[in-house]
Write a protein that holds these residues in place. Structure first.
Motif, mmCIF file in Angstrom:
data_model
loop_
_atom_site.group_PDB
_atom_site.id
_atom_site.type_symbol
_atom_site.label_atom_id
_atom_site.label_comp_id
_atom_site.label_asym_id
_atom_site.label_seq_id
_atom_site.Cartn_x
_atom_site.Cartn_y
_atom_site.Cartn_z
ATOM 1 N N ASN A 95 2.644 5.092 -11.398
ATOM 2 C CA ASN A 95 2.398 6.039 -10.189
ATOM 3 C C ASN A 95 3.811 6.946 -10.218
ATOM 4 O O ASN A 95 4.764 6.694 -10.881
ATOM 5 C CB ASN A 95 2.087 5.466 -8.939
ATOM 6 C CG ASN A 95 3.288 4.547 -8.137
ATOM 7 O OD1 ASN A 95 4.251 4.548 -8.681
ATOM 8 N ND2 ASN A 95 2.929 4.248 -7.203
ATOM 9 N N ALA A 148 -3.369 4.202 -7.934
ATOM 10 C CA ALA A 148 -2.041 4.378 -7.889
ATOM 11 C C ALA A 148 -1.419 5.267 -9.015
ATOM 12 O O ALA A 148 -1.263 4.822 -9.913
ATOM 13 C CB ALA A 148 -1.363 2.937 -8.017
ATOM 14 N N VAL A 179 -6.316 1.716 -3.901
ATOM 15 C CA VAL A 179 -5.128 1.457 -3.273
ATOM 16 C C VAL A 179 -5.404 1.011 -1.759
ATOM 17 O O VAL A 179 -4.378 0.577 -1.029
ATOM 18 C CB VAL A 179 -4.109 2.803 -3.314
ATOM 19 C CG1 VAL A 179 -3.680 3.075 -4.374
ATOM 20 C CG2 VAL A 179 -4.592 3.956 -2.503
ATOM 21 N N GLU A 210 0.827 -1.311 -0.015
ATOM 22 C CA GLU A 210 0.017 -0.116 -0.074
ATOM 23 C C GLU A 210 0.870 1.319 0.039
ATOM 24 O O GLU A 210 0.313 2.226 -0.708
ATOM 25 C CB GLU A 210 -1.051 0.044 1.300
ATOM 26 C CG GLU A 210 -2.095 1.171 1.086
ATOM 27 C CD GLU A 210 -3.020 1.085 2.200
ATOM 28 O OE1 GLU A 210 -3.511 2.325 2.687
ATOM 29 O OE2 GLU A 210 -3.229 0.034 2.736
ATOM 30 N N GLY A 236 3.417 10.425 -0.821
ATOM 31 C CA GLY A 236 2.300 9.933 -1.775
ATOM 32 C C GLY A 236 1.091 10.733 -1.846
ATOM 33 O O GLY A 236 0.916 11.824 -1.411
ATOM 34 N N ARG A 246 0.762 3.975 -3.008
ATOM 35 C CA ARG A 246 0.248 5.162 -2.995
ATOM 36 C C ARG A 246 1.352 6.402 -3.267
ATOM 37 O O ARG A 246 1.240 7.481 -3.287
ATOM 38 C CB ARG A 246 -0.076 5.504 -1.212
ATOM 39 C CG ARG A 246 -1.278 4.946 -0.861
ATOM 40 C CD ARG A 246 -1.395 5.296 0.703
ATOM 41 N NE ARG A 246 -2.657 4.394 1.315
ATOM 42 C CZ ARG A 246 -3.961 5.072 1.392
ATOM 43 N NH1 ARG A 246 -3.810 6.414 1.004
ATOM 44 N NH2 ARG A 246 -4.962 4.620 1.767
#
Length: 240
Positions: free
Chosen positions: A162, A134, A217, A119, A128, A123
């Motif tokens: 991401n 994502a 996510v 996770e 994040g 993120r």
């Protein structure tokens, strides 16, 4: 393998006290592909064929075996053992002996991510994003899911990554994690690795047949370690 720098994040939804610290680790930029899996395991179990599609129809035990075999191939100390053995190919996935599996997180070999690592990486790590998917608020930009997949998996890295350069963290295939399925921590923790016992293992990210909510996510689900599906694969990590 991409470097995921250490940091902290609030895991899950709705509990601001759930501050999780994660040490630095390496993570594969994409799920393991069918070509990669065949190179290591000398077989191709996937139902939705394609060299660069994610491998699927692999149970949790087989993903663990892949990690150890890849470690041996690359001259790295394997992370996983049952008793004194790191050759896990002799153990049937349905055997209760798998309850005794141990992970040496200090070893440099390949392993599955913990749920917290997964996770945190999805993120975007320490910097994040609050986005539900994502790297984006737009699921179509980053994920193959039920409404755009044409009911099949797709080649990895064909949607946007991401901020860490990780592809397919949401959609395409769901991904096995190390942890047994259980309640998330409610207090700050460092490098949580899930419950010590359980019957289900965590899978994350959603897949090509899921709806948008299941591809966030923070969405969690689990499967028995012997479970297989054409919508379930994995990616690998390394400690350092």
């Amino acid at each position: 393998m991409l470097t995921i720098p250490s940091g902290s994040f609030v895991m899950g939804q709705g509990i601001p006290t759930r501050l999780i610290k994660v040490a630095s680790f390496l993570m594969s930029a994409t799920p393991i592909t069918q070509r990669q899996y065949q190179f290591v395991m000398a077989k191709r179990p996937s139902k939705l064929s394609g060299d660069n599609r994610p491998v699927e129809s692999v149970n949790w035990c087989e993903a663990i075996i892949f990690c150890n075999m890849l470690s041996v191939m690359t001259n790295l100390q394997p992370c996983y053992s049952i008793g004194n053995s790191t050759d896990l190919t002799t153990f049937d996935p349905s055997s209760a002996v798998w309850k005794r599996i141990a992970c040496n997180f200090m070893a440099p070999g390949f392993r599955l991510p913990t749920e917290a690592e997964w996770e945190y990486a999805a993120r975007g790590g320490q910097q994040g994003s609050p986005a539900p998917y994502a790297g984006s608020n737009d699921i179509n930009a980053v994920a193959w899911y039920g409404e755009n997949s044409d009911v099949t998996s797709h080649d990895v890295a064909t949607k946007a990554p991401n901020s860490l350069g990780l592809y397919d963290m949401c959609g395409n295939v769901a991904e096995w994690c190390w942890d047994y399925m259980g309640e998330l921590p409610t207090q700050p923790m460092q490098n949580p690795r899930g419950p010590n016992i359980g019957n289900m293992h965590v899978k994350r990210g959603g897949c090509w047949l899921d709806d948008a909510e299941q591809c966030t996510v923070f969405f969690r689900s689990g499967s028995a370690p012997t479970g297989k599906s054409s919508s379930l694969g994995f990616r690998v990590c390394r400690s350092f």
